[in-house]
Motif scaffolding. Structure first.
Motif, PDB file in Angstrom:
ATOM      1  N   ILE A  93     -62.834  55.376   7.162  1.00 28.87           N
ATOM      2  CA  ILE A  93     -63.254  55.695   5.786  1.00 28.87           C
ATOM      3  C   ILE A  93     -62.324  55.013   4.784  1.00 28.87           C
ATOM      4  O   ILE A  93     -62.763  54.445   3.791  1.00 28.87           O
ATOM      5  CB  ILE A  93     -63.285  57.220   5.548  1.00 28.87           C
ATOM      6  N   ARG A  94     -61.029  55.059   5.078  1.00 23.50           N
ATOM      7  CA  ARG A  94     -60.075  54.405   4.160  1.00 23.50           C
ATOM      8  C   ARG A  94     -60.292  52.886   4.123  1.00 23.50           C
ATOM      9  O   ARG A  94     -60.281  52.267   3.075  1.00 23.50           O
ATOM     10  CB  ARG A  94     -58.639  54.701   4.591  1.00 23.50           C
ATOM     11  N   ARG A  95     -60.508  52.314   5.291  1.00 23.68           N
ATOM     12  CA  ARG A  95     -60.602  50.869   5.397  1.00 23.68           C
ATOM     13  C   ARG A  95     -61.919  50.327   4.823  1.00 23.68           C
ATOM     14  O   ARG A  95     -61.955  49.279   4.214  1.00 23.68           O
ATOM     15  CB  ARG A  95     -60.451  50.463   6.873  1.00 23.68           C
ATOM     16  N   HIS A  96     -63.002  51.067   5.040  1.00 19.85           N
ATOM     17  CA  HIS A  96     -64.317  50.531   4.672  1.00 19.85           C
ATOM     18  C   HIS A  96     -64.962  51.347   3.565  1.00 19.85           C
ATOM     19  O   HIS A  96     -66.177  51.526   3.538  1.00 19.85           O
ATOM     20  CB  HIS A  96     -65.237  50.537   5.896  1.00 19.85           C
ATOM     21  N   HIS A  97     -64.125  51.840   2.698  1.00 18.36           N
ATOM     22  CA  HIS A  97     -64.584  52.806   1.715  1.00 18.36           C
ATOM     23  C   HIS A  97     -65.828  52.370   0.949  1.00 18.36           C
ATOM     24  O   HIS A  97     -66.835  53.058   0.901  1.00 18.36           O
ATOM     25  CB  HIS A  97     -63.415  53.084   0.766  1.00 18.36           C
ATOM     26  N   VAL A 112     -66.979  63.195  -7.148  1.00 19.74           N
ATOM     27  CA  VAL A 112     -65.921  62.529  -6.393  1.00 19.74           C
ATOM     28  C   VAL A 112     -64.982  63.600  -5.861  1.00 19.74           C
ATOM     29  O   VAL A 112     -64.488  64.427  -6.620  1.00 19.74           O
ATOM     30  CB  VAL A 112     -65.132  61.557  -7.299  1.00 19.74           C
ATOM     31  N   LYS A 113     -64.767  63.589  -4.570  1.00 21.11           N
ATOM     32  CA  LYS A 113     -63.869  64.582  -3.987  1.00 21.11           C
ATOM     33  C   LYS A 113     -62.705  63.854  -3.345  1.00 21.11           C
ATOM     34  O   LYS A 113     -62.909  62.970  -2.509  1.00 21.11           O
ATOM     35  CB  LYS A 113     -64.608  65.389  -2.926  1.00 21.11           C
ATOM     36  N   THR A 114     -61.499  64.198  -3.761  1.00 19.74           N
ATOM     37  CA  THR A 114     -60.346  63.578  -3.112  1.00 19.74           C
ATOM     38  C   THR A 114     -59.631  64.658  -2.313  1.00 19.74           C
ATOM     39  O   THR A 114     -59.590  65.806  -2.713  1.00 19.74           O
ATOM     40  CB  THR A 114     -59.351  62.996  -4.127  1.00 19.74           C
ATOM     41  N   THR A 115     -59.125  64.265  -1.196  1.00 21.00           N
ATOM     42  CA  THR A 115     -58.481  65.256  -0.336  1.00 21.00           C
ATOM     43  C   THR A 115     -57.444  64.599   0.550  1.00 21.00           C
ATOM     44  O   THR A 115     -57.564  63.438   0.909  1.00 21.00           O
ATOM     45  CB  THR A 115     -59.527  65.940   0.563  1.00 21.00           C
ATOM     46  N   SER A 116     -56.436  65.363   0.914  1.00 23.80           N
ATOM     47  CA  SER A 116     -55.557  64.916   1.992  1.00 23.80           C
ATOM     48  C   SER A 116     -55.929  65.717   3.227  1.00 23.80           C
ATOM     49  O   SER A 116     -55.370  65.539   4.287  1.00 23.80           O
ATOM     50  CB  SER A 116     -54.102  65.145   1.634  1.00 23.80           C
ATOM     51  N   GLY A 117     -56.899  66.626   3.045  1.00 18.81           N
ATOM     52  CA  GLY A 117     -57.431  67.417   4.143  1.00 18.81           C
ATOM     53  C   GLY A 117     -56.340  68.042   4.979  1.00 18.81           C
ATOM     54  O   GLY A 117     -55.262  68.342   4.481  1.00 18.81           O
ATOM     55  N   SER A 118     -56.611  68.202   6.241  1.00 19.66           N
ATOM     56  CA  SER A 118     -55.621  68.842   7.095  1.00 19.66           C
ATOM     57  C   SER A 118     -54.772  67.795   7.800  1.00 19.66           C
ATOM     58  O   SER A 118     -53.987  68.104   8.652  1.00 19.66           O
ATOM     59  CB  SER A 118     -56.330  69.729   8.108  1.00 19.66           C
ATOM     60  N   LEU A 123     -58.266  60.817   1.174  1.00 19.40           N
ATOM     61  CA  LEU A 123     -59.604  60.251   1.265  1.00 19.40           C
ATOM     62  C   LEU A 123     -60.357  60.528  -0.024  1.00 19.40           C
ATOM     63  O   LEU A 123     -60.137  61.544  -0.664  1.00 19.40           O
ATOM     64  CB  LEU A 123     -60.394  60.924   2.393  1.00 19.40           C
ATOM     65  N   THR A 124     -61.243  59.608  -0.381  1.00 19.68           N
ATOM     66  CA  THR A 124     -62.130  59.860  -1.509  1.00 19.68           C
ATOM     67  C   THR A 124     -63.549  59.858  -0.972  1.00 19.68           C
ATOM     68  O   THR A 124     -63.968  58.901  -0.318  1.00 19.68           O
ATOM     69  CB  THR A 124     -61.972  58.762  -2.574  1.00 19.68           C
ATOM     70  N   GLY A 263     -64.056  75.059   6.682  1.00 17.65           N
ATOM     71  CA  GLY A 263     -64.718  73.971   5.978  1.00 17.65           C
ATOM     72  C   GLY A 263     -63.724  72.877   5.672  1.00 17.65           C
ATOM     73  O   GLY A 263     -62.556  72.959   6.053  1.00 17.65           O
ATOM     74  N   CYS A 264     -64.165  71.842   5.021  1.00 19.25           N
ATOM     75  CA  CYS A 264     -63.251  70.795   4.589  1.00 19.25           C
ATOM     76  C   CYS A 264     -63.848  70.161   3.328  1.00 19.25           C
ATOM     77  O   CYS A 264     -65.039  70.307   3.059  1.00 19.25           O
ATOM     78  CB  CYS A 264     -63.037  69.747   5.673  1.00 19.25           C
ATOM     79  N   GLU A 265     -63.001  69.499   2.594  1.00 18.16           N
ATOM     80  CA  GLU A 265     -63.438  68.903   1.333  1.00 18.16           C
ATOM     81  C   GLU A 265     -64.552  67.874   1.558  1.00 18.16           C
ATOM     82  O   GLU A 265     -65.482  67.758   0.782  1.00 18.16           O
ATOM     83  CB  GLU A 265     -62.217  68.252   0.668  1.00 18.16           C
ATOM     84  N   GLU A 266     -64.474  67.151   2.661  1.00 16.15           N
ATOM     85  CA  GLU A 266     -65.409  66.046   2.914  1.00 16.15           C
ATOM     86  C   GLU A 266     -66.856  66.504   3.041  1.00 16.15           C
ATOM     87  O   GLU A 266     -67.775  65.814   2.597  1.00 16.15           O
ATOM     88  CB  GLU A 266     -65.005  65.281   4.197  1.00 16.15           C
TER      89      GLU A 266
END
Ligand SMILES: [Zn+2]
Length: 447
Positions: A93-97, A112-118, A123-124, A263-266
């Motif tokens: 996801i980061r590489r091919h955003h 737009v959701k930004t997260t560092s997740g767990s 990630l955006t 759940g997660c932000e993504e």
């Protein structure tokens, strides 16, 4: 009375004003959750097939990746056929955003959701409006399994209260509509917890909602101060692992079962316990889930068409289940979430800061951060392991120092360790925040 007005007047009015069909969706979802499993699976298959074709036709990343892997949307005649498709990682996801965005969606109109997740990987994610409304309805449905009813006041134990980002408008909305009471997990002092407890006793919220460990700390403070008359209709623990020893204390003090929500932000809601609290029902109305041989959860979000996530490895290890739940819902079950543990760190002043909030700040505010792990070696020493990308420079280092100073005060030293990768633990799970100080305290508490 106020709850009643809020449910039957304010919520419909607000949904109408926002042009959101979420309450209509909710009525439908409340009905269809009792459909037999095979009906739900057939709906998932149709939705997955549609999403695959959409991705093939409009998302450059998938067309290239699937062509390379020799797979095609027409191969999927059963849900299990999806197993031949490549897995999508956070690094992908980061590489091919850009290439993951659908050419059919106007991203200026997306959330737009930004997260560092767990995992500490920033990630955006872009999500289209229709998907946001649908997911909101799915979340309300499962929130009500806890005993809470839409319209009731909610007490949130959470970092960065969201309404504060919207100035006066946000405050007004919170005052009249959301009516949420907040305990900011970035500032978990004993006094603040006590003030929050007073607010809960005054306003009698229907739901207490928050990070599992923050709820546990709240329960401990209430117990210590003899405040044992708070009785919400529901308690929802989310965003981190809920340990049994935490659950026992929270339930004893607040006199109400804890509903574990995952759940997660993504993708928003992934799974949630129902009133039987035996496993978590998967949100099969938005997601198709698979579990790899080593227990990793893969998510296929068939609702978000702006940035489709297909076979996305979210970074959590789970135990699937083939049981049918006694509640009669046809939604499939996860037995439990194995690896999801956010640590807290402790400041020299004795305040607790949640790891999720902390790494979120580091990942989002320090330019050039590809991944971050914060290790609290001792009460005055932090090790910040950082995987840097091209944007990392001397300014980034200065900002790390500034952030450490602002968060912990002058007495805490830190060391930035630039590394190529942060290895996962034996469970396959990355830990983004490890506090050796708190670990010792937790171990003492759990004995
Ligand atoms: Zn159930």
């Amino acid at each position: 009375m106020l709850d009643f007005l809020n449910r039957y007047l304010m919520h419909p009015l607000m949904a109408w004003r926002e042009g959101s069909p979420r309450l209509r969706h909710l009525r439908m979802l409340e009905r269809t959750q009792f459909d037999p499993p095979e009906v739900i699976r057939a709906r998932q298959l149709a939705a997955v097939q549609k999403q695959l074709w959409h991705a093939w036709n409009t998302v450059p990343y998938y067309r290239a990746a699937w062509t390379k892997a020799g797979v095609h949307p027409s191969d999927v005649r059963e849900l299990t056929d999806l197993a031949a498709f490549p897995i999508l990682t956070k690094a992908d996801i980061r590489r091919h955003h850009r290439d993951l965005l659908s050419s059919a969606c106007d991203i200026r109109r997306c959330r737009v959701k930004t997260t560092s997740g767990s995992t500490g990987v920033p990630l955006t994610i872009y999500c289209d409006d229709a998907a946001m409304h649908w997911k909101a309805a799915c979340t309300i449905r499962s929130d009500q399994w806890s005993g809470y009813r839409l319209g009731q006041r909610v007490a949130k134990v959470w970092g960065n209260p969201e309404y504060r980002h919207f100035g006066l408008k946000g405050r007004l909305r919170n005052y009249f509509f959301d009516r949420a009471i907040y305990l900011d997990t970035l500032q978990l002092t004993d006094e603040r917890i006590a003030a929050f407890a007073r607010a809960i006793r005054r306003h009698r919220p229907g739901l207490i909602f928050g990070h599992a460990h923050s709820l546990y700390l709240l329960a401990c403070t209430l117990q210590k101060r003899g405040l044992l008359d708070i009785r919400p209709n529901g308690i929802i623990a989310t965003a981190m692992m809920l340990h049994d020893w935490q659950r026992v204390v929270i339930e004893e003090v607040l006199g109400c079962p804890v509903t574990n929500r995952y759940g997660c932000e993504e993708v928003s809601l992934i799974a949630c316990e129902c009133e039987y609290h035996h496993g978590l029902h998967i949100n099969a109305d938005s997601l198709y889930t698979e579990v790899t041989r080593d227990g990793h959860l893969l998510l296929t979000d068939f609702v978000n068409s702006a940035m489709p996530l297909i076979r996305y490895q979210v970074g959590d290890v789970v135990v699937p289940s083939l049981r049918r739940c006694r509640c009669g819902r046809g939604l499939p079950l996860l037995e439990r979430i194995e690896g999801r543990d956010a640590d807290y760190v402790v400041t020299p002043a004795g305040h607790l800061i949640s790891g999720i909030s902390l790494t979120e700040n580091f990942a989002n505010l320090i330019p050039g951060t590809a991944q971050v792990q914060i290790v609290q070696e001792s009460i005055t020493q932090l090790r910040i392991r950082l995987v840097a990308d091209d944007g990392f420079n001397e300014t980034s280092r200065a900002q790390v120092a500034e952030l450490v100073y602002r968060t912990f005060g002058a007495g805490v030293h830190h060391e930035v360790e630039l590394v190529d990768a942060i290895p996962p633990e034996a469970s396959g799970k990355y830990r983004f925040c490890i506090s050796k100080v708190l670990q010792e305290r937790l171990q003492e508490a759990s004995v």
